[in-house]
Design an enzyme around this catalytic site. Structure first.
Site, PDB file in Angstrom:
ATOM      1  N   PHE A  57     -31.148 -32.935  40.863  1.00 15.14           N
ATOM      2  CA  PHE A  57     -32.789 -32.626  40.913  1.00 15.14           C
ATOM      3  C   PHE A  57     -33.714 -33.621  40.533  1.00 15.14           C
ATOM      4  O   PHE A  57     -34.731 -33.876  41.226  1.00 15.14           O
ATOM      5  CB  PHE A  57     -33.089 -31.371  40.157  1.00 15.14           C
ATOM      6  CG  PHE A  57     -34.252 -30.662  40.703  1.00 15.14           C
ATOM      7  CD1 PHE A  57     -34.319 -29.964  41.925  1.00 15.14           C
ATOM      8  CD2 PHE A  57     -35.517 -30.615  39.945  1.00 15.14           C
ATOM      9  CE1 PHE A  57     -35.602 -29.171  42.386  1.00 15.14           C
ATOM     10  CE2 PHE A  57     -36.633 -30.106  40.351  1.00 15.14           C
ATOM     11  CZ  PHE A  57     -36.737 -29.491  41.686  1.00 15.14           C
ATOM     12  N   THR A  85     -24.499 -18.297  42.456  1.00 14.74           N
ATOM     13  CA  THR A  85     -25.767 -18.082  42.698  1.00 14.74           C
ATOM     14  C   THR A  85     -26.544 -18.788  43.594  1.00 14.74           C
ATOM     15  O   THR A  85     -25.690 -19.845  44.342  1.00 14.74           O
ATOM     16  CB  THR A  85     -26.426 -18.470  41.300  1.00 14.74           C
ATOM     17  OG1 THR A  85     -26.502 -19.832  41.005  1.00 14.74           O
ATOM     18  CG2 THR A  85     -25.944 -17.541  40.092  1.00 14.74           C
ATOM     19  N   HIS A  87     -28.635 -21.213  43.048  1.00 20.02           N
ATOM     20  CA  HIS A  87     -28.847 -22.424  42.772  1.00 20.02           C
ATOM     21  C   HIS A  87     -28.463 -23.649  43.480  1.00 20.02           C
ATOM     22  O   HIS A  87     -29.240 -24.742  43.853  1.00 20.02           O
ATOM     23  CB  HIS A  87     -28.296 -22.631  41.255  1.00 20.02           C
ATOM     24  CG  HIS A  87     -28.804 -23.688  40.515  1.00 20.02           C
ATOM     25  ND1 HIS A  87     -27.820 -24.958  40.097  1.00 20.02           N
ATOM     26  CD2 HIS A  87     -29.941 -24.173  39.973  1.00 20.02           C
ATOM     27  CE1 HIS A  87     -28.654 -25.850  39.537  1.00 20.02           C
ATOM     28  NE2 HIS A  87     -29.595 -25.469  39.372  1.00 20.02           N
TER      29      HIS A  87
END
Length: 157
Positions: A57, A85, A87
């Site tokens: 990120f 998830t 994510h």
């Protein structure tokens, strides 16, 4: 009819390359980096600067910060492994969007060397066991750096 073709080559002499590499999944990202450095060495790249960031990120903002420092191209390296998830999808989407945006805004080749994987086994096989995508991404980096050099030298329409 006049047809001209422009393409890069794999000569690394005189190129100045930056590599931004994620430390997250470092066993895998280090293999990608080794593959990239091997490629750069084999093709005669003499100057490579490595910037390490915590995770994928953080790659786009780092690429943005260094894009104006005179590099011929930037290689972004990371490994994203899908979990249970959302994510993975969120990070993968934002990282790819951010890298593309910087490349377009700054007019410099930024190579997307982020390996997305469904699981750890797939990530391992793409990061050095079966093949090393780092080498492939580095080859693309060299080719695009040379193409952009040729385009910069040629002011014809």
């Amino acid at each position: 009819m006049k047809v001209r073709t422009f393409e890069g080559d794999y000569r690394g002499e005189g190129l100045r390359i930056a590599v931004v590499v994620s430390r997250f999944n470092d066993l895998l990202t280090e293999e990608l980096l080794k593959g990239a450095l091997d490629c750069f060495k084999r093709h005669g790249v003499e100057e490579v600067h490595i910037f390490r960031v915590p995770g994928s990120f953080e790659i786009p903002i780092t690429v943005k910060k260094i894009a104006k420092r005179g590099y011929d191209a930037i290689l972004a390296l990371g490994v994203l492994i899908k979990g249970e998830t959302r994510h993975f999808e969120l990070v993968a989407s934002q990282v790819s969007r951010g890298i593309a945006q910087v490349s377009l805004e700054e007019g410099i080749p930024v190579i997307f060397g982020i390996v997305p994987a469904e699981d750890e086994i797939q990530a391992i096989s793409r990061s050095g066991i079966k093949s090393n995508r780092g080498f492939e991404y580095a080859l693309t980096t060299i080719e695009m750096a040379n193409l952009f050099r040729k385009l910069g030298e040629n002011n014809e329409r």
